[in-house]
Design an enzyme around this catalytic site. Structure first.
Site, PDB file in Angstrom:
ATOM      1  CD  GLU A 110      -7.018  -1.703  -7.470  1.00  0.00           C
ATOM      2  OE1 GLU A 110      -6.840  -0.483  -7.283  1.00  0.00           O
ATOM      3  OE2 GLU A 110      -6.600  -2.296  -8.478  1.00  0.00           O
TER       4      GLU A 110
ATOM      5  CB  THR B  66      -5.264  -7.239   1.294  1.00  0.00           C
ATOM      6  OG1 THR B  66      -5.423  -8.473   0.590  1.00  0.00           O
ATOM      7  CG2 THR B  66      -5.551  -7.455   2.762  1.00  0.00           C
TER       8      THR B  66
ATOM      9  NE  ARG C  19     -31.813 -28.881   5.273  1.00  0.00           N
ATOM     10  CZ  ARG C  19     -31.982 -29.737   6.266  1.00  0.00           C
ATOM     11  NH1 ARG C  19     -33.191 -29.961   6.733  1.00  0.00           N
ATOM     12  NH2 ARG C  19     -30.954 -30.356   6.807  1.00  0.00           N
TER      13      ARG C  19
ATOM     14  CB  SER D 265      -0.929   0.013   1.222  1.00  0.00           C
ATOM     15  OG  SER D 265      -1.823  -1.083   1.181  1.00  0.00           O
TER      16      SER D 265
ATOM     17  N   GLY E 114      -1.343  -9.611 -11.867  1.00  0.00           N
ATOM     18  CA  GLY E 114      -2.090 -10.380 -12.845  1.00  0.00           C
ATOM     19  C   GLY E 114      -1.449 -10.255 -14.214  1.00  0.00           C
TER      20      GLY E 114
END
Length: 707
Positions: free
Chosen positions: A453, A451, A341, A175, A208
């Site tokens: 960006e 965590t 359910r 960061s 990426g």
């Protein structure tokens, strides 16, 4: 227009312990005997927001099997499938919306993000790899480069001829982008930049497209020319040749198997004196001429840095939207399962629907309210983003507001989404753990959203510092006496008296009913006052404690901030929650359909009172609520809001407009209901036939009756 009648529960779905009917003085709730009716189509249109057409076009694509994740694929197969999906997106023309018309786009920034967010329904790996290619790599070229860069590199980025990486994060600096170790040093003799990673911690990491597919990267490095470091700038750097081999001086590693998002080829890159032309500097905010002279339209290095990063804020915008879509999906799965359910005997040989248990309602309905709050807040966020990036309201103040909003909402929504998905998984029991029902994989894939960006804790510190900056501007000329008086007001009864909520300090013991007790804090104005007052008080208290920081040497000032770091984050959280509540409340004001307005008011109240309940200790300690009234809030949630919202739970998720091809969870697409119907029919026929065995408990009861 389709509607769903959401009236009182039928006998088959009635809660085990029905709540007491609303008391006579609870008359502000407008209902009929049958209960309000939801217009699901109208609600769905509202939730889709301004860019509904873009969202629905993307949703339509996500119905196709080619865009779905294959749960049995290993990492290698998954990566190749996702790359193929990106090529399909190019063929469908869905990736160009935010780009200029000359490159086949529409200059539609809001529509681009809205469309992109919906890809998470198909496969979060596809969504994030798309974000790397077009939201980061291509957008960095567009936003940080100039016309020659656009012409040279954008076409191949947009059509995926050149898969690209966004090389900002380093192993040693995540960061803290301003401190990255990679350098770009200008060599005037050759008119080139020398890109270099001088130590291992400076390797670019978690990127990426870096491990396999990337052919180029936008690399963030310290720009050094004529012996001066001008801070972090972006450079276009080719990575691989046509055969996929690294170019000279470039190396890297595969990050390998991760906890989620394994359809993305994350990897590491390092550079050893790699040379690129001077013109490869993306020079919108800083340029170097052939003599090595640096110029910038922004004189302040700090402001220049944050302006460059601010152009890439769309990553946080899209994450906020994507996790909201994922939360809607998780709520749809869990609530559909909870309404079908059955578990434990409720009498008359009829098992009870899970969502009729109060605890199940407590687990899911507040999180449904949270999801709605996230959805409405995101639309406000997206409107702000589009206004800034389209140029309609693009001032320094607007960009600063956008960055603060992005840091606050991205942090809260990514954390909330993980909580929502996890609770949805647990609420589905063992079925929720099966891959076929998607919840475990969805949570694993979205884990990293908290965590990347920007780490959420770091982002919230930025939000808190902005709040303190605004506060200090408001009191820039105030002396110590004025400040002390203001802070004192924040923690005594004066602020309550001024607010018009004087009764908050009273005991509720003499009111005689939960409805009357909570009535003083249930309405919109009172919720706003309580939530706003908490933020303002927290900011004022922090400002008082940190007031001396500007006069201290840097190490002591840093130590002072560190001592109050947790308070900074809690203050920012409170601010972000207030933003979500305000967005929800503003959305209510636009609803014309009476039933929709009524049910969403209950849902907003559940969200707002839930925030107050979560922080009751603060409100009691600071004198904003008596302990009796604090208990009344909890009672009102349990005894009023949950039973009122229970009949509408399914309809509220139907408004999310997910088709079966989007949900792709067996327990939420009819399979569970078919099992329950089969079981009910079996036992009904068994008893009708007279072949049902006698229960031993019945025999014992009969014996006792004869004695």
């Amino acid at each position: 227009m389709s509607t769903i009648e959401s009236s009182a529960p039928t006998e088959a779905t009635a809660p085990l312990a029905p709540s007491t009917p609303p008391e006579a003085d609870d008359s502000t709730i407008a209902t009929t005997d049958a209960g309000p009716t939801l217009d699901v189509a109208a609600l769905g249109q509202q939730l889709m927001g301004r860019w509904a057409d873009s969202r629905r076009a993307s949703r339509e694509l996500m119905r196709k099997e080619a865009f779905h994740r294959v749960p049995t694929h290993g990492m290698d197969e998954h990566r190749e499938r996702v790359l193929g999906q990106l090529k399909l997106l190019v063929e469908q023309g869905t990736v160009h919306r935010a780009f200029p018309e000359e490159f086949g786009g529409d200059d539609d920034f809001g529509g681009f993000i809205a469309s992109f967010e919906e890809l998470v329904i198909g496969d979060p790996s596809m969504q994030i790899k798309s974000g790397v290619q077009w939201g980061l790599y291509a957008s960095a070229i567009l936003q940080l480069g100039t016309a020659p860069h656009h012409q040279a590199w954008l076409p191949d980025a947009l059509n995926l001829t050149t898969p690209g990486a966004f090389a900002m994060t380093e192993t040693g600096h995540g960061s803290d982008v301003s401190a990255v170790g990679t350098t770009a040093t200008y060599d005037s003799a050759t008119d080139e930049w020398v890109i270099h990673t001088p130590f291992r911690a400076a390797w670019k990491d978690y990127l990426g497209n870096a491990a396999l597919h990337g052919k180029a990267a936008v690399v963030f490095a310290q720009l050094i020319t004529r012996g001066v470091n001008h801070g972090v700038h972006a450079f276009y750097v080719p990575l691989r040749d046509e055969k996929g081999a690294f170019l000279p001086g470039i190396g890297g590693e595969d990050d390998g198997l991760k906890g989620g998002l394994n359809g993305i080829d994350n990897g590491r890159l390092h550079f050893t004196n790699v040379r690129v032309p001077r013109t490869n500097l993306l020079n919108r905010y800083g340029n170097v001429d052939e003599n090595g002279v640096y110029t910038s339209p922004i004189e302040s290095p700090g402001r220049r840095f944050f302006t460059m990063l601010g152009t890439l804020v769309q990553g946080r915008v899209s994450l906020d939207g994507a996790v909201t879509v994922a939360s809607k999906l998780a709520m749809t799965i869990a609530i559909r399962y909870g309404t079908e359910r059955r578990q434990f005997d409720g009498g008359e040989r009829e098992e009870v629907v899970l969502l009729d248990y109060q605890r199940h309602q407590r687990r899911l309905l507040p999180r449904l309210a949270q999801t709605y709050a996230m959805s409405f807040a995101h639309e406000v966020f997206l409107e702000k983003f589009d206004a800034v990036f389209s140029g309609r309201t693009d001032t320094d103040a607007d960009r600063e507001d956008l960055e603060t909003l992005a840091a606050a909402l991205k942090s809260l929504s990514t954390w909330n989404a993980l909580d929502i998905i996890q609770e949805a998984r647990e609420a589905c029991g063992g079925q929720g753990f099966l891959a076929a029902n998607r919840l475990t994989q969805l949570r694993a894939d979205l884990d990293i959203y908290a965590t990347f960006e920007g780490d959420n804790n770091v982002l919230l510190q930025l939000v808190a510092k902005r709040l303190l900056t605004d506060y200090s501007r408001a009191f820039a000329k105030a002396d110590a006496g004025v400040m002390a008086h203001y802070v004192a007001d924040q923690v005594n009864e004066a602020v309550v008296n001024r607010s018009g909520l004087r009764r908050l300090a009273q005991s509720v013991a003499d009111f005689g009913s939960t409805a009357r007790s909570v009535g003083y804090v249930r309405d919109t104005a009172s919720q706003r006052q309580l939530l706003t007052d908490r933020v303002e008080t927290m900011v004022a208290e922090l400002a008082s404690k940190l007031r001396s920081a500007s006069k201290l040497p840097k190490p002591q000032a840093a130590a002072l901030f560190n001592r109050h770091q947790n308070a900074l984050i809690e203050t920012a959280k409170a601010h972000g929650e207030l933003l979500q509540w305000e967005a929800f409340t503003e959305a209510l004001e636009t609803i014309e359909h009476e039933g929709n307005r009524q049910v969403l008011t209950w849902l907003r109240d559940l969200f707002g009172l839930g925030l107050i309940e979560k922080n009751l200790a603060w409100y009691v300690i600071h004198g904003r609520l008596s302990d009796h009234r604090a208990q009344a809030i909890t009672d009102y949630i349990d005894d009023r809001l949950l039973p009122r919202l229970r009949p509408h739970a399914r309809a509220l998720t139907d408004a999310f407009e997910f088709a079966p091809e989007h949900i792709r969870a067996d327990i939420a697409t009819g399979e569970e209901q078919a099992r329950q119907d089969e079981a009910r029919d079996y036992y009904a026929e068994l008893h009708r036939s007279g072949l049902a065995p006698i229960d031993e408990k019945d025999l014992l009861a009969a014996k006792k009756a004869r004695r």
